[in-house]
Design a protein around this motif. Structure first.
Motif, PDB file in Angstrom:
ATOM      1  N   ARG A  21       0.826  -1.209   0.000  1.00 49.79           N
ATOM      2  CA  ARG A  21       0.000   0.000   0.000  1.00 49.79           C
ATOM      3  C   ARG A  21       0.861   1.261   0.000  1.00 49.79           C
ATOM      4  N   GLY A  22       0.584   2.154  -0.917  1.00 49.56           N
ATOM      5  CA  GLY A  22       1.253   3.444  -0.933  1.00 49.56           C
ATOM      6  C   GLY A  22       2.618   3.449  -1.602  1.00 49.56           C
ATOM      7  N   SER A  23       3.051   2.335  -2.164  1.00 47.58           N
ATOM      8  CA  SER A  23       4.350   2.326  -2.830  1.00 47.58           C
ATOM      9  C   SER A  23       4.164   2.403  -4.344  1.00 47.58           C
ATOM     10  N   HIS A  24       5.240   2.640  -5.047  1.00 51.14           N
ATOM     11  CA  HIS A  24       5.223   2.695  -6.508  1.00 51.14           C
ATOM     12  C   HIS A  24       4.641   1.380  -7.039  1.00 51.14           C
ATOM     13  N   PRO A  25       3.821   1.414  -8.096  1.00 51.52           N
ATOM     14  CA  PRO A  25       3.175   0.183  -8.581  1.00 51.52           C
ATOM     15  C   PRO A  25       4.141  -0.975  -8.858  1.00 51.52           C
ATOM     16  N   LEU A  26       5.290  -0.700  -9.460  1.00 52.08           N
ATOM     17  CA  LEU A  26       6.248  -1.766  -9.732  1.00 52.08           C
ATOM     18  C   LEU A  26       6.791  -2.364  -8.435  1.00 52.08           C
ATOM     19  N   VAL A  27       7.077  -1.508  -7.485  1.00 53.23           N
ATOM     20  CA  VAL A  27       7.571  -1.970  -6.185  1.00 53.23           C
ATOM     21  C   VAL A  27       6.459  -2.691  -5.433  1.00 53.23           C
ATOM     22  N   ALA A  28       5.233  -2.220  -5.585  1.00 59.33           N
ATOM     23  CA  ALA A  28       4.096  -2.874  -4.938  1.00 59.33           C
ATOM     24  C   ALA A  28       3.966  -4.312  -5.428  1.00 59.33           C
ATOM     25  N   VAL A  29       4.107  -4.509  -6.730  1.00 56.92           N
ATOM     26  CA  VAL A  29       4.037  -5.870  -7.287  1.00 56.92           C
ATOM     27  C   VAL A  29       5.173  -6.715  -6.716  1.00 56.92           C
ATOM     28  N   LEU A  30       6.383  -6.153  -6.649  1.00 57.69           N
ATOM     29  CA  LEU A  30       7.526  -6.873  -6.097  1.00 57.69           C
ATOM     30  C   LEU A  30       7.291  -7.239  -4.635  1.00 57.69           C
ATOM     31  N   LEU A  31       6.722  -6.321  -3.867  1.00 56.09           N
ATOM     32  CA  LEU A  31       6.416  -6.597  -2.461  1.00 56.09           C
ATOM     33  C   LEU A  31       5.373  -7.698  -2.322  1.00 56.09           C
ATOM     34  N   VAL A  32       4.316  -7.628  -3.118  1.00 57.62           N
ATOM     35  CA  VAL A  32       3.260  -8.642  -3.032  1.00 57.62           C
ATOM     36  C   VAL A  32       3.812 -10.010  -3.411  1.00 57.62           C
ATOM     37  N   VAL A  33       4.531 -10.083  -4.519  1.00 60.29           N
ATOM     38  CA  VAL A  33       5.093 -11.360  -4.956  1.00 60.29           C
ATOM     39  C   VAL A  33       6.068 -11.900  -3.911  1.00 60.29           C
ATOM     40  N   SER A  34       6.910 -11.028  -3.371  1.00 62.79           N
ATOM     41  CA  SER A  34       7.884 -11.461  -2.363  1.00 62.79           C
ATOM     42  C   SER A  34       7.195 -11.955  -1.104  1.00 62.79           C
ATOM     43  N   ALA A  35       6.211 -11.216  -0.628  1.00 64.24           N
ATOM     44  CA  ALA A  35       5.503 -11.624   0.592  1.00 64.24           C
ATOM     45  C   ALA A  35       4.776 -12.951   0.382  1.00 64.24           C
TER      46      ALA A  35
END
Length: 161
Positions: A21-35
């Protein structure tokens, strides 16, 4: 899929979305995939993970870590949570404070405790400690990286200014 499995999947997805939430869309995808990848490593049966990655790779990991004080599962806890800590600290400016550190530590403990909901997995205090240590290491690395980048920028501006 059991009720506990559905609850774990929902919790993992919820945490992933909260982190992104609240991060750059590309980083958000990376965070979701990583988590979600970390959640899969923690919650799926070990035998299933061995099948997916191939037992020859598992044996290779044991060979690589033979000379270290930790076995591959312990390294995986450290590295996975270091990656999450690093991503959270870099991606979420609003969490670059004591709350962010606390959040990373809480996620490390909560991830281990949630293994009570899985079949064939047992939470371990040592693994929770490795999760927290890895997460805090990632935060420290991200903090140092941000300071190094800021220092580099200041030097460039000073030379040209």
């Amino acid at each position: 899929m059991t009720g506990a499995d559905a609850l774990l999947a929902l919790l993992a997805l919820g945490v992933a979305v909260l982190l992104a939430r609240g991060s750059h869309p590309l980083v958000a995808v990376l965070l979701v995939v990583s988590a979600l990848a970390v959640s899969a490593m923690l919650f799926l049966p070990t035998a299933m993970l061995g099948e997916w990655f191939g037992m020859h790779r598992v044996h290779r990991l044991y060979g690589l870590t033979r000379a270290t004080p930790l076995d591959p599962p312990e390294w995986i806890h450290l590295i996975a949570f270091a990656w999450l800590g690093l991503l959270i600290w870099l991606a979420r400016k609003d969490l670059r404070n004591g709350w962010g550190v606390l959040l990373v530590a809480i996620f490390g403990v909560a991830a281990e405790l949630s293994q009570w909901l899985t079949d064939g997995r047992q939470p371990k205090l040592e693994d929770a400690a490795l999760n927290v240590a890895g997460g805090l290491t990632g935060v420290l690395l991200a903090h140092l990286l941000l300071h190094a980048l800021a220092f580099s920028r200041r030097r460039r501006v000073g030379k040209h200014g």
